[in-house]
Design an enzyme around this catalytic site. Structure first.
Site, PDB file in Angstrom:
ATOM      1  CG  ASP A 145     -32.947 -47.681  -8.916  1.00  0.00           C
ATOM      2  OD1 ASP A 145     -32.736 -47.798 -10.137  1.00  0.00           O
ATOM      3  OD2 ASP A 145     -33.996 -47.189  -8.463  1.00  0.00           O
TER       4      ASP A 145
HETATM    5  C1  BGC Z   1     -35.351 -46.415 -11.542  1.00  0.00           C
HETATM    6  C2  BGC Z   1     -35.562 -47.900 -11.622  1.00  0.00           C
HETATM    7  C3  BGC Z   1     -35.228 -48.399 -12.998  1.00  0.00           C
HETATM    8  C4  BGC Z   1     -33.810 -47.997 -13.335  1.00  0.00           C
HETATM    9  C5  BGC Z   1     -33.342 -48.488 -14.693  1.00  0.00           C
HETATM   10  C6  BGC Z   1     -34.011 -45.996 -12.078  1.00  0.00           C
HETATM   11  O1  BGC Z   1     -33.931 -44.610 -12.208  1.00  0.00           O
HETATM   12  O2  BGC Z   1     -35.496 -46.006 -10.201  1.00  0.00           O
HETATM   13  O3  BGC Z   1     -36.892 -48.226 -11.281  1.00  0.00           O
HETATM   14  O4  BGC Z   1     -35.397 -49.782 -13.066  1.00  0.00           O
HETATM   15  O5  BGC Z   1     -33.725 -46.593 -13.322  1.00  0.00           O
HETATM   16  O6  BGC Z   1     -33.974 -47.862 -15.733  1.00  0.00           O
END
Ligand code: BGC
Length: 741
Positions: A284
């Site tokens: 993530d």
């Molecule tokens: C979130 C994810 C997301 C990623 C990219 C993160 O802050 O937890 O769910 O896919 O950002 O945008």
């Protein structure tokens, strides 16, 4: 740990009596020959994912990142879209790098891309797998036409604590429903398969157990038993993997003391060995870096080493792989073969997408123009939105306030969400243009007859304590024959980093509701929210309540369809609504405890200041007609672990309108080697019935439906007595029983 768990036991856990085949591997030769040409730096580039920046006009990119692309130091970009822009960036990779390895473009296409569908929790309320799959097919068609190859969805984290704002992004509290939806969404996104230009790679997230942060506080620790993890939280990820999800995203949280991004147990043992996942795992956002504040890595190098060794292939946004891996390899601390393994997994997806044949095949301006927001997509969004609406209350039988007449003379539309265009598309609304969404006020105006006078007052803001708009709202309500009152949370009050300690209406909205109620006019409360709210007062006072979540681009039309009876609501709650926040986590499949509730016995499991029951149970939702159920009839009162049992449920439309009901089947294992939930969903079917019509619905129970992690942590069933419940929600059920021999 848990060596005795077999792959077969886990596959069985995915609760299906069938199996799937993996596509044949034809690409390893191409992947290996390309790999043999790559320098270490180029290899690490393939493991690095960076975001494009944002500008008022759309995505842009810093020169530094562009330089990284030219140098082959980055293999994937996210937050970049449109056919033109992705083509431009792709050109940098394909025309200016030594090996011309195309970029992979990712994006959070969570509930629609341009045409925005209801938030995932809302879609889950439809209990309609075909509609959900279709919504993601459309999202994929739009996104892929804009150059996107890969969506960071579906989010399948089970969530039982509505204080956690990301409950809005998932399918609610239930393992079975969540697993069905996880698979449907992967099918929707991936369409005919990897490489279909109208499809995108799915990325099931957030692995694992991200939906259970302590006290509902975002990014907080997760600490649960292995049994709870495997019985409740793991199956939706497993279902998504089984449905072929190309990728998996590791979660921010720690699990049993180890951050998921550095958890060899989660990534290699559970995901790869047990679930047989063979795609790549992406971190993530900066979660490799976060291993430092988590306190399991002292510096960049140890964070990168921990993550890669744990099986984390791609580093999103931290840049730690890029910074640290070259030195770690030179110093002999990381074997290059480990890097090769991750590069292989990523290159394979690029080959499967056909990017080496034509790196621009997804960036097609013409397809973009003819695809995005097509009328048929808007129609599908309206349909999905109607299906997601849950009728929570409509008192009065034949004299009920809903559906409203289109000829009502004076209709007052009141509330901070009544004409709130931005809020309609909710959080994580991708490239959705909120300016194109239809508000409730607009939907109502478009639906009523010319004879109806529609007035509008905001009443108050969503948050804040100003009372300046109240008087006008009360005045309009007094003049009206009927009031439609839209209250709830702002569209961005749920989603990431949106935990709340209260589930009450924010700001002075409760006061607004009370003031409008005092006018004595019939009031329909339309809720807009991304999590259960504590609306006990409203339930006690308002004659009609509609739960509408955030329904997306077509929100206003869809709500009007239901308000005026053009569509008979059929949504059912995918999550329990508590009466007060102190009851959470509250969910239907709880354990009985050794001292189950006895109202008159103090020393039983209860509160001294509130009842145990929720305001609305899981699976609950009304219709403009009524349904009556007969007790389920079983094909036999015994079965063995090799048999299947037919459960037939007779249901009758006992009201006066045609309607659709979600028939739900629950099972309880009476005595186990470990404590078992009071009931668990094991099947559901949507059935349409004309007034007076009856149908017999058939379900099939097999051994995997009765299986769980037993005392010794093996997966399987145990002989003994089971109860089967059928009904239109988890509370109002009829039952039968059988014995597993
Ligand atoms: C979130 C994810 C997301 C990623 C990219 C993160 O802050 O937890 O769910 O896919 O950002 O945008």
């Amino acid at each position: 740990m848990l060596k005795h768990l077999t792959i077969f036991s886990l596959l069985a856990l995915m609760s299906s009596c069938a199996s799937t085949d993996k596509p044949e591997d034809k690409l390893s030769g191409s992947v290996d020959s390309l790999l043999s040409l790559m320098t270490l730096e180029e290899k690490i580039g393939q493991l690095s994912l960076y975001t494009s920046d944002w500008d008022v006009t759309g995505p842009t990119m810093r020169e530094g990142y562009k330089e990284d692309i030219r140098k082959g130091r980055v293999g994937a970009i996210f937050n970049a879209f449109t056919a033109k822009y992705t083509r431009e960036l792709q050109q940098l990779a394909v025309e200016q790098t030594r090996l011309k390895i195309p970029l992979l473009f990712g994006y959070d296409v969570v509930h629609g891309h341009r045409t925005i569908f209801p938030i995932p929790l809302g879609q889950a309320a439809s209990w309609d797998m075909e509609a959900i799959e279709r919504a993601d097919r459309i999202a994929a068609e739009e996104a892929s036409a804009e150059g996107i190859h890969w969506t960071f969805a579906p989010m399948v984290d089970i969530a039982r604590d509505p204080r956690w704002g990301r409950m809005a992004e998932g399918s609610g509290e239930d393992t079975y429903l969540g697993s069905q939806i996880a698979a449907a969404r992967v099918r929707g996104f991936q369409g005919k398969g990897y490489g279909d230009v109208g499809a995108v790679l799915a990325c099931v997230k957030h692995f694992a157990a991200y939906g259970a942060p302590q006290a509902g506080r975002e990014y907080h620790s997760v600490d649960m038993s292995e049994r709870m993890f495997r019985d409740v939280y793991l199956p939706p990820y497993a279902a998504a993997v089984k449905a072929g999800s190309a990728t998996v995203m590791s979660s921010f949280n720690d699990y049993d003391g180890v951050p998921a991004t550095a958890s060899e147990y989660l990534l290699n043992e559970v995901l790869r060995k047990e679930l047989k996942f063979d795609g790549f795992v992406v971190s993530d956002y900066t979660s490799v870096m976060e291993l430092i504040p988590h306190g399991v890595a002292a510096d960049t190098a140890s964070a990168a080493a921990l993550a890669l060794t744990a099986g984390l292939d791609m580093d999103m946004q931290a840049g730690f792989y890029q910074d640290a891996l070259p030195r770690l390899v030179k110093e002999g601390k990381i074997k290059e073969s480990l890097i090769d393994q991750s590069v292989r997994r990523i290159l394979r997806k690029k080959f499967e997408l056909g990017l080496f044949k034509d790196p621009y095949r997804f960036s097609d301006t013409q397809r973009e123009q003819s695809t995005v927001m097509k009328p048929e997509f808007l129609e599908a969004a309206r349909d999905m939105s109607r299906k997601s609406i849950v009728l929570l209350k409509n008192e009065g039988g034949d004299k009920a306030i809903l559906p409203l007449s289109k000829n009502v003379k004076q209709l007052a539309v009141i509330g901070p969400l009544a004409n709130a265009r931005r809020d309609m598309i909710g959080s994580w609304s991708a490239a959705g243009d909120w300016k194109k969404s239809v508000t409730l006020l607009e939907g109502i105006k478009a639906a009523v007859s010319p004879a109806t006078k529609v007035s509008y007052a905001k009443g108050c803001s969503i948050t804040g304590d100003s009372t300046q708009y109240l008087a006008e709202a009360i005045r309009l309500a007094r003049q009206a024959d009927v009031v439609v009152l839209a209250v709830g949370e702002g569209g961005l009050m749920t989603g990431e980093a949106a935990s709340r300690t209260s589930l009450d209406l924010p700001g002075i909205q409760q006061r607004l509701v009370e003031e409008i109620q005092k006018t004595g006019k019939p009031v329909v409360v339309v809720l807009m929210n991304g999590r259960p709210l504590t609306i006990t007062w409203i339930n006690d006072h308002a004659p009609a309540i509609l739960e509408t979540w955030y329904l997306g681009t077509q929100a206003g039309h869809a709500i009007a369809d239901v308000l005026f009876g053009d569509y008979n609501p059929s949504g059912k709650l995918p999550v329990t609504f508590p009466r007060v926040v102190g009851q959470v986590p509250i969910y239907y499949s709880m354990k009985n405890t050794g001292r189950p509730l006895e109202v008159n016995n103090k020393y039983t499991s209860k509160y001294i200041d509130e009842v145990n029951t929720p305001l609305y149970p899981f699976g609950y939702g009304l219709s403009y007609t009524t349904f009556s159920y007969e007790a389920p009839v079983l094909s036999s009162n015994t079965m063995t672990s090799r048999d299947t049992l037919d459960v037939s449920v007779k249901i009758t439309n006992s009201g006066s309108k045609e309607g659709v009901e979600v028939v739900q089947l629950y099972v309880k294992d009476e005595v186990g080697s470990v404590t078992r939930p009071v009931m668990e969903l094991k099947g559901f079917q949507k059935v349409s019935l004309k007034p007076g019509e009856s149908k017999e619905i058939h379900f099939r129970l097999c051994n995997s439906d009765l299986s769980f992690y037993r005392k010794d942590m093996t997966f399987g069933s145990e002989p003994g007595k089971f109860r089967v419940f059928a009904g239109g929600n988890s509370r109002d059920v009829k039952q039968a029983e059988f014995e597993l021999k």
